[in-house]
Design a protein around this motif. Structure first.
Motif, PDB file in Angstrom:
ATOM      1  N   VAL A   1       0.815  -1.191   0.000  1.00  0.00           N
ATOM      2  CA  VAL A   1       0.000   0.000   0.000  1.00  0.00           C
ATOM      3  C   VAL A   1       0.854   1.248   0.000  1.00  0.00           C
ATOM      4  CG1 VAL A   1      -1.657   1.291   1.341  1.00  0.00           C
ATOM      5  CG2 VAL A   1      -1.877  -1.171   1.151  1.00  0.00           C
ATOM      6  N   THR A   2       0.653   2.083  -0.990  1.00  0.00           N
ATOM      7  CA  THR A   2       1.319   3.376  -1.003  1.00  0.00           C
ATOM      8  C   THR A   2       0.261   4.451  -1.175  1.00  0.00           C
ATOM      9  OG1 THR A   2       1.893   2.605  -3.202  1.00  0.00           O
ATOM     10  CG2 THR A   2       3.719   3.278  -1.782  1.00  0.00           C
ATOM     11  N   PRO A   3      -0.073   5.166  -0.114  1.00  0.00           N
ATOM     12  CA  PRO A   3      -1.070   6.201  -0.279  1.00  0.00           C
ATOM     13  C   PRO A   3      -0.463   7.342  -1.089  1.00  0.00           C
ATOM     14  CG  PRO A   3      -0.459   5.912   2.033  1.00  0.00           C
ATOM     15  CD  PRO A   3       0.501   5.139   1.208  1.00  0.00           C
ATOM     16  N   ALA A   4      -1.025   7.655  -2.214  1.00  0.00           N
ATOM     17  CA  ALA A   4      -0.479   8.709  -3.060  1.00  0.00           C
ATOM     18  C   ALA A   4      -1.480   9.042  -4.138  1.00  0.00           C
ATOM     19  CB  ALA A   4       0.818   8.248  -3.711  1.00  0.00           C
ATOM     20  N   LEU A   5      -1.356  10.231  -4.653  1.00  0.00           N
ATOM     21  CA  LEU A   5      -2.144  10.588  -5.824  1.00  0.00           C
ATOM     22  C   LEU A   5      -1.418   9.995  -7.014  1.00  0.00           C
ATOM     23  CD1 LEU A   5      -4.395  12.183  -7.150  1.00  0.00           C
ATOM     24  CD2 LEU A   5      -2.843  14.121  -7.256  1.00  0.00           C
TER      25      LEU A   5
ATOM     26  N   VAL B   1      -3.232   1.038  -4.404  1.00  0.00           N
ATOM     27  CA  VAL B   1      -2.861  -0.284  -3.896  1.00  0.00           C
ATOM     28  C   VAL B   1      -2.299  -1.128  -5.038  1.00  0.00           C
ATOM     29  CG1 VAL B   1      -4.472  -0.268  -1.962  1.00  0.00           C
ATOM     30  CG2 VAL B   1      -5.223  -1.170  -4.135  1.00  0.00           C
ATOM     31  N   THR B   2      -1.314  -1.949  -4.701  1.00  0.00           N
ATOM     32  CA  THR B   2      -0.655  -2.778  -5.706  1.00  0.00           C
ATOM     33  C   THR B   2      -0.881  -4.237  -5.368  1.00  0.00           C
ATOM     34  OG1 THR B   2       1.088  -1.133  -5.727  1.00  0.00           O
ATOM     35  CG2 THR B   2       1.527  -3.184  -6.890  1.00  0.00           C
ATOM     36  N   LEU B   3      -1.343  -4.970  -6.323  1.00  0.00           N
ATOM     37  CA  LEU B   3      -1.471  -6.405  -6.118  1.00  0.00           C
ATOM     38  C   LEU B   3      -0.068  -6.996  -6.162  1.00  0.00           C
ATOM     39  CD1 LEU B   3      -3.722  -8.430  -5.715  1.00  0.00           C
ATOM     40  CD2 LEU B   3      -3.800  -8.751  -8.178  1.00  0.00           C
ATOM     41  N   LEU B   4       0.356  -7.610  -5.038  1.00  0.00           N
ATOM     42  CA  LEU B   4       1.735  -8.093  -4.946  1.00  0.00           C
ATOM     43  C   LEU B   4       2.025  -9.068  -6.081  1.00  0.00           C
ATOM     44  CD1 LEU B   4       3.803  -7.437  -2.606  1.00  0.00           C
ATOM     45  CD2 LEU B   4       3.591  -9.843  -2.061  1.00  0.00           C
ATOM     46  N   GLY B   5       3.209  -8.953  -6.643  1.00  0.00           N
ATOM     47  CA  GLY B   5       3.569  -9.842  -7.740  1.00  0.00           C
ATOM     48  C   GLY B   5       3.175  -9.269  -9.094  1.00  0.00           C
ATOM     49  N   THR B   6       2.520  -8.129  -9.112  1.00  0.00           N
ATOM     50  CA  THR B   6       2.197  -7.493 -10.392  1.00  0.00           C
ATOM     51  C   THR B   6       2.629  -6.032 -10.300  1.00  0.00           C
ATOM     52  OG1 THR B   6       0.042  -6.556  -9.872  1.00  0.00           O
ATOM     53  CG2 THR B   6       0.085  -8.889 -10.481  1.00  0.00           C
ATOM     54  N   GLU B   7       2.588  -5.368 -11.440  1.00  0.00           N
ATOM     55  CA  GLU B   7       2.877  -3.937 -11.460  1.00  0.00           C
ATOM     56  C   GLU B   7       1.577  -3.147 -11.443  1.00  0.00           C
ATOM     57  OE1 GLU B   7       6.073  -2.271 -11.634  1.00  0.00           O
ATOM     58  OE2 GLU B   7       6.368  -4.253 -10.741  1.00  0.00           O
ATOM     59  N   ASP B   8       0.482  -3.864 -11.389  1.00  0.00           N
ATOM     60  CA  ASP B   8      -0.819  -3.265 -11.591  1.00  0.00           C
ATOM     61  C   ASP B   8      -1.250  -2.469 -10.357  1.00  0.00           C
ATOM     62  OD1 ASP B   8      -3.033  -2.778 -13.063  1.00  0.00           O
ATOM     63  OD2 ASP B   8      -4.093  -4.586 -12.422  1.00  0.00           O
ATOM     64  N   LYS B   9      -1.355  -1.186 -10.499  1.00  0.00           N
ATOM     65  CA  LYS B   9      -1.795  -0.348  -9.376  1.00  0.00           C
ATOM     66  C   LYS B   9      -3.247   0.056  -9.603  1.00  0.00           C
ATOM     67  CE  LYS B   9       2.778   1.681  -8.874  1.00  0.00           C
ATOM     68  NZ  LYS B   9       3.270   1.211 -10.187  1.00  0.00           N
TER      69      LYS B   9
END
Ligand code: HEC
Ligand code: HEC
Ligand SMILES: [Ca+2]
Ligand SMILES: [Ca+2]
Ligand SMILES: [Ca+2]
Length: 503
Positions: free
Chosen positions: A32-36, A279-287
């Motif tokens: 989890v990286t809270p960011a715009l 939020v990033t699904l671990l193991g993917t680059e998909d945010k």
């Protein structure tokens, strides 16, 4: 150990115990990286782009100023064509969206999964075992009663069934032994983590016109700890179950339309920021944009449902494959207890089961408004807009046009949330790194809470016993709106509450 379930497996043959499973936690799977962020993908893969003409039509609807002397077009239908008829009974949140169509049968099957009482393994009922070993409840329904919200325990005697205790350290990780959530139930042979205790501290507040309100603030503790003391850094965060209506529509709001409301550095200087959580699904680059849960930790209804199965009931699924649920490596009896996967099902909740639960959770109908054109309600709506409530409780959106998903496609909806995180001040803060930040909750259906579930407790931990108390807890970015509310003439305050009750 408290409330052991599944006594029949107390003497299971230890030689059949599965090897220790791979250990995953809910918190580790989603970084989890809270960011715009500009680089977020849509949670749904079947989005049809809007034509220029549609874009213009949507913009003109959403930018139209709110009206207070009469109803706005379609304002009485909070979920657009998916809105359900109002029923004057406890089933008010238990009907499929009006647009459910050919998926009505799957909705019923999904409802059965949602209401199913899971049993511990091994069991002769092969389709319903896998409970725990550590868990908070045996079914989704046990917490989301009537598809409405849960409540906090009134005192030491009341068991905290529909409330969950999150364990969070300042860096966002869970407790090294107890994990990210405190389970106060367990199957036989495994010790429950302990008991949750809530003590209430009174805090009086006075409003204009001489009205006094007594707020109550929870003081949380855990007792009967079965695995030693908590880590000194571990903080507690109590959360009651959230209401379940209209979730598929919230998932279908275009990400760009939510991001357009974010103002993390408060560039326009109105005191309201609003941050998108990425939020990033671990193991993917998909945010993706976090949308669900009190801290917007989960991007989709499917991920949130799988996380609930895992943490709350102890069930594995394609997204959270640990059959031991949330138990940590330090909880060896829990790791080694028998599981419900690998036999007739690949996971305790398999792909089909998770699809059905997701379909059900997406399609629970939002009821039509009851008395929207009552002059007091319209005046309350005026107050709501004038004192700045709508700055976070964004009235409306138009959902994406979706291929093969007519139930959520291209609807004008009125959820009264911007889906963003806001700093709500120290009074509401918990121990984690997001501390005082909470996602604006949708207000649709809020006036039907007592009818649906028999109580009217609000906010993330159920501390507010009325809508007035809920407003008075607003601090931080919500402080100015809260202070204006407290300063309003009593009749206008009453009308504002009537407006909320009409949603
Ligand atoms: C022990 C109580 C409990 C059980 C059992 C439970 N939930 Fe929940 N549910 C919660 C709580 C608490 C939250 C808020 C979680 C958070 O933000 O930390 C929640 C949130 C949700 C949300 C997000 C709603 C929103 O507006 O963002 C969904 C969807 C959901 N639950 C579905 C389910 C499903 C499906 C099941 C069964 C597999 C389930 N829940 C079982 C307590 C429970
Ligand atoms: C700065 C953003 C912001 C503003 C302004 C704001 N709210 Fe909220 N509101 C929130 C958030 C975030 C929560 C959830 C807080 C929590 O659960 O701890 C919330 C919770 C609520 C709740 C309880 C909802 C539930 O599901 O439990 C009500 C009712 C409410 N707000 C009404 C209002 C009214 C009325 C106003 C204007 C006086 C207002 N809010 C102004 C952000 C805001
Ligand atoms: Ca299990
Ligand atoms: Ca735990
Ligand atoms: Ca701003």
């Amino acid at each position: 150990m408290r409330h052991a379930v599944g006594q029949h497996c107390a003497t299971f043959d230890k030689s059949h115990m599965p090897m220790r499973r791979i250990f995953w936690t809910a918190l580790a799977l989603f970084q989890v990286t809270p960011a715009l962020s500009q680089d977020l993908s849509e949670p749904l893969s079947n989005v049809l782009p809007r034509s220029a003409a549609e874009q213009a039509r949507v913009a003109s609807i959403l930018q139209a100023p709110a009206q207070f002397d009469r109803l706005q077009p379609f304002e009485t239908l909070p979920a657009g064509a998916a809105t359900v008829r109002y029923r004057a009974d406890r089933t008010v949140f238990r009907h499929p969206s009006e647009t459910i169509g050919a998926q009505a049968l799957d909705f019923t099957l999904g409802q059965a999964m949602f209401e199913k009482l899971w049993v511990s393994s091994p069991s002769s009922t092969k389709a319903s075992d896998g409970l725990g070993p550590l868990f908070n409840a045996r079914s989704c329904r046990a917490c989301h009663l009537g598809n409405s919200r849960g409540h906090a325990p009134d005192g030491p005697e009341d068991d905290a069934q529909s409330m969950v205790l999150r364990l969070i350290r300042p860096d966002g990780s869970g407790d090294p032994v107890y994990g990210g959530q405190f389970q106060d139930f367990s199957t036989s042979g495994v010790a429950a983590e302990g008991r949750v205790r809530v003590d209430w501290l009174d805090a009086p507040v006075s409003l204009s016109g001489g009205e006094n309100v007594m707020l109550r603030q929870p003081s949380l503790s855990v007792t009967n700890l079965a695995y030693g003391p908590l880590d000194p850094e571990t903080g507690l965060s109590a959360r009651v179950a959230q209401q379940m209506i209209g979730l598929g529509l919230l998932e279908a709001i275009p990400t760009a339309d939510i991001l357009a409301l974010a103002d993390p550095d408060d560039r326009d200087g109105d005191g309201i920021s609003g941050r998108a959580r990425r939020v990033t699904l671990l193991g993917t680059e998909d945010k993706q944009l976090g949308r669900f849960g009190y801290k917007a930790a989960m991007p989709t209804v499917r991920a949130q449902s799988a996380a609930a199965a895992h943490g709350d009931i102890g069930l594995s699924s394609p997204i959270f494959p640990a059959a031991a649920g949330e138990c940590s490596l330090a909880q060896t009896a829990c790791q080694e207890a028998p599981h419900g996967d690998g036999d007739v099902r690949e996971h305790e909740v398999d792909d089909t089961g998770l699809d059905l639960i997701t379909l059900y959770s997406r399609n629970i109908g939002v009821p039509e408004r009851r008395t929207p054109e009552d002059p007091a309600v319209l005046n309350g709506k005026r107050v709501f807009h004038q004192i700045g409530c709508a700055a976070c409780h964004q009235p409306n959106f138009v959902t994406h046009r979706l291929q093969d998903q007519p139930a959520q496609s291209f609807q004008l909806i009125w959820p009264y949330t911007d889906m963003l995180l806001h700093d709500m001040g120290p009074g509401l803060a918990d121990a984690g790194p997001l501390g005082a930040e909470w996602r604006t909750p949708p207000l649709w259906g809020i006036g039907l809470t007592a009818q649906a579930v028999g109580h009217s407790q609000f906010l993330h931990d159920g501390r507010a016993r009325s809508l007035t108390e809920a407003i008075l807890w607003h601090g931080g970015e919500g402080q100015a709106a809260r202070d204006s509310f407290a300063a309003q003439p009593a009749p206008d305050r009453a009308d504002l509450i009537r407006f909320l009750e009409s949603l």
